[in-house]
Design a protein around this motif. Sequence first.
Motif, short mmCIF file in Angstrom:
data_model
loop_
_atom_site.label_atom_id
_atom_site.label_comp_id
_atom_site.label_asym_id
_atom_site.label_seq_id
_atom_site.Cartn_x
_atom_site.Cartn_y
_atom_site.Cartn_z
N GLU A 26 26.56 41.05 66.51
CA GLU A 26 27.59 41.93 66.25
C GLU A 26 27.17 43.43 66.28
OE1 GLU A 26 26.69 39.07 64.76
OE2 GLU A 26 28.23 37.69 65.98
N SER A 27 26.23 43.42 65.66
CA SER A 27 25.96 45.07 65.62
C SER A 27 25.40 45.68 66.86
CB SER A 27 24.83 45.08 64.39
OG SER A 27 24.29 46.37 64.46
N HIS A 28 24.86 44.97 67.58
CA HIS A 28 24.62 45.26 69.01
C HIS A 28 25.67 45.61 69.87
CE1 HIS A 28 21.93 44.64 72.72
NE2 HIS A 28 22.45 46.09 72.84
N VAL A 29 26.48 44.69 69.75
CA VAL A 29 27.94 44.77 70.48
C VAL A 29 28.72 46.12 69.98
CG1 VAL A 29 30.26 43.90 70.77
CG2 VAL A 29 28.39 42.44 70.86
N GLU A 30 28.80 46.22 68.47
CA GLU A 30 29.62 47.41 67.94
C GLU A 30 28.92 48.84 68.55
OE1 GLU A 30 32.72 47.41 66.88
OE2 GLU A 30 32.51 45.21 67.30
N ASP A 31 27.57 48.69 68.43
CA ASP A 31 26.81 50.13 68.81
C ASP A 31 27.19 50.26 70.33
OD1 ASP A 31 25.74 50.37 66.38
OD2 ASP A 31 23.90 49.31 66.88
N THR A 32 27.21 49.46 71.06
CA THR A 32 27.49 49.58 72.60
C THR A 32 28.83 50.02 72.66
OG1 THR A 32 25.73 47.84 72.99
CG2 THR A 32 27.26 48.66 74.70
N LEU A 33 29.80 49.38 72.06
CA LEU A 33 31.21 49.96 72.14
C LEU A 33 31.56 51.21 71.95
CD1 LEU A 33 32.99 46.62 70.85
CD2 LEU A 33 32.86 47.27 73.36
N ILE A 34 30.81 51.59 70.66
CA ILE A 34 30.90 53.17 70.10
C ILE A 34 30.34 53.97 71.08
CG2 ILE A 34 30.30 54.78 68.48
CD1 ILE A 34 30.34 52.40 66.57
N ALA A 35 29.17 53.63 71.71
CA ALA A 35 28.45 54.65 72.78
C ALA A 35 29.33 54.72 74.01
CB ALA A 35 27.21 54.01 73.28
N GLY A 36 30.05 53.47 74.26
CA GLY A 36 30.68 53.66 75.46
C GLY A 36 32.22 54.40 75.59
N ALA A 37 32.44 54.77 74.38
CA ALA A 37 33.68 55.66 73.96
C ALA A 37 35.00 55.09 74.54
CB ALA A 37 33.17 57.25 74.75
N GLY A 38 35.02 53.85 74.19
CA GLY A 38 36.36 53.17 74.16
C GLY A 38 36.74 52.71 75.86
N LEU A 39 35.84 52.67 76.55
CA LEU A 39 35.92 52.15 77.89
C LEU A 39 35.16 50.90 78.01
CD1 LEU A 39 36.24 55.00 80.41
CD2 LEU A 39 38.21 53.15 79.75
N CYS A 40 34.42 50.47 77.20
CA CYS A 40 33.63 49.15 77.61
C CYS A 40 34.67 48.02 77.69
CB CYS A 40 32.67 48.72 76.63
SG CYS A 40 31.33 50.08 76.10
N ASP A 41 34.02 47.08 78.42
CA ASP A 41 34.83 45.65 78.60
C ASP A 41 34.11 44.90 77.24
OD1 ASP A 41 35.10 42.90 78.93
OD2 ASP A 41 36.06 43.58 80.92
N ARG A 42 34.88 44.67 76.37
CA ARG A 42 34.29 43.71 75.42
C ARG A 42 33.79 42.46 75.70
NH1 ARG A 42 33.88 43.05 69.57
NH2 ARG A 42 35.26 45.02 69.09
N LYS A 43 34.42 41.76 76.44
CA LYS A 43 33.64 40.33 77.05
C LYS A 43 32.20 40.78 77.83
CE LYS A 43 37.94 37.78 77.92
NZ LYS A 43 38.67 37.04 78.67
N ALA A 44 32.07 41.68 78.32
CA ALA A 44 30.85 41.92 79.23
C ALA A 44 29.70 42.60 77.91
CB ALA A 44 30.81 43.31 80.35
N VAL A 45 30.10 43.23 76.95
CA VAL A 45 29.38 43.68 75.99
C VAL A 45 28.80 42.45 75.19
CG1 VAL A 45 28.99 45.17 73.90
CG2 VAL A 45 30.08 46.08 75.93
N GLU A 46 29.86 41.48 74.64
CA GLU A 46 29.37 40.51 74.04
C GLU A 46 28.62 39.37 74.88
OE1 GLU A 46 33.23 38.94 72.76
OE2 GLU A 46 33.53 40.28 71.09
N PHE A 47 28.68 39.37 76.07
CA PHE A 47 28.05 38.45 77.09
C PHE A 47 26.79 38.96 76.99
CE2 PHE A 47 26.61 37.61 81.48
CZ PHE A 47 26.50 36.27 81.11
N THR A 48 26.65 39.94 77.36
CA THR A 48 25.22 40.94 77.37
C THR A 48 24.38 40.69 76.15
OG1 THR A 48 26.07 42.34 79.13
CG2 THR A 48 23.89 42.91 78.31
N ALA A 49 24.90 41.32 75.03
CA ALA A 49 24.20 41.14 73.72
C ALA A 49 23.84 39.66 73.42
CB ALA A 49 25.16 41.82 72.86
#
Length: 536
Positions: free
Chosen positions: A64-87
């Motif tokens: 969850e922390s890896h996901v949130e860090d990635t979403l923050i770095a992506g500045a609101g344009l990440c696809d959450r499903k893709a981030v969760e899948f990758t992490a």
Amino acid sequence: MTAGIEHSTDVLIIGSGAAGLTLALKLANKCQVMVLAKGPLAEGSTYYAQGGIAAVFDEDDTIESHVEDTLIAGAGLCDRKAVEFTASEGRRALEWLIRKGVDFDEEEHDGHSRYHLTREGGHSHRRILHAADATGKEVQLTLEQQASQHANITLMERYNAVDLITTDKLGLAGDNKVVGAYVWNRSAEHVETIRAKFVVLATGGASKVYQYTSNPDVASGDGIAMAWRAGCRVANMEFNQFHPTCLYHTEARNFLLTEALRGEGAHLKRPDGTRFMPDFDEREELAPRDVVARAIDFEMKRLGADCMYLDISHKPAEFVTKHFPTIYQRCLGLGIDITKQPIPVVPAAHYTCGGVMTDLDGKTDLNGLYAVGEVAYTGLHGANRMASNSLLECLVFARSASRSIFNQLDDAKWIDDIPHWDESQVTDSDEHVVIAHNWHELRLFMWDYVGIVRTDKRLQRALRRVEMLKGEIHDYYSDFKISNDLLELRNLVQIAELIIRCAMMRKESRGLHYTLDYPEQLENPTPSVLSPSQSN
């Protein structure tokens, strides 16, 4: 063999970095795989990746922390499903690499050995597995060795993919499908035909479109351009990551200085020795790359300086040489002792966050065509890639693409009626200066007009230039025989247009796209999507 076809394979993989070789090894126990490399197998971005690969190994860290860090770095344009899948797939992907023989650094802790995890910008925990400061080299050479020993994998060096072959282009009925590719044999200097049941683009990014880049020469956006010409959508091409710290030296124009230097305490300084990152962000040197790159760019322009400086000389010399042996030796060879003096640095184009649109299996809009790694837009990176998520993406999506291809393999068929490449109407060029001039002009105006800071006027100027160049290069391509420079220039001018058009669509400043005309962020941002069907 059927007339017109020089090679046949179940799966053609264009690109020989971490994404391409991982997928080849995943597939090869059940089918024949052919891997194309534009130059030597190792001459891609993977080999030069220094920092490492992000995954959750520390007991105090969480997915969850890896996901949130990635979403923050992506500045609101990440696809959450893709981030969760990758992490969530990260650790399994790394454990597979370890089983293949990749040797990550370890350390002693409470009498036991464990992996040494470092931390980079945007990460809230230490979660970067690495092999000193040459992780990519360790990964690349290990995968190469494994692939070269596999009976079902054919490795073909010095082959440029020219274009994808589709059923629409062949005039065949039914849904459009990729059936192979025309490829240029650089050694024999002629075009050959490869038929395949599936084609995978693993060609990396497009940073060679800029005058200053940390990437190897092969990063010319070939896969993105070929997919676009075959009818695939692209997204978020305006988000080009400029690595903040590329070595500023006439003899080392592509040498990147890993973010792990700042993770281990290196400071960014002005020529007078004062630090400046505390003036820009509370995270100081560990702010995301877009923030750090803009800060360096701002200070250089404000002071009229050629470069800024990265200083780790306050750390013990033994610590520096142990953790950064490659950088230490490279800089020492240029007369810079990083244990005693600061390193001159400038930002350079580093990573293409957008690319060919795919789903979580790597599938593109074109039946039978997959895209994996930097060439793809999966939604993982959003408006800014977080450090050390790139090799992770290669591994995770190669794994999911292999599963998808396996599920379709039994029903897939070859197409026999593929004609030879026709060179009967072209001649040898006696005007190579045209390519050289256009090449230089393209990369220069992209740097000046579509670089770290943009404006509407700059983008409009760039678009006018690129449209003129497209016409010239199209005529040249139609009249003369293929060369490596011509193929890359043709692809880069297409990439430049896609970057510019995506940048013109985005009426805000977000992540890696910063424009003086729209400095604020929109409330509900969406990806910038371009479709060939709407451009024709």
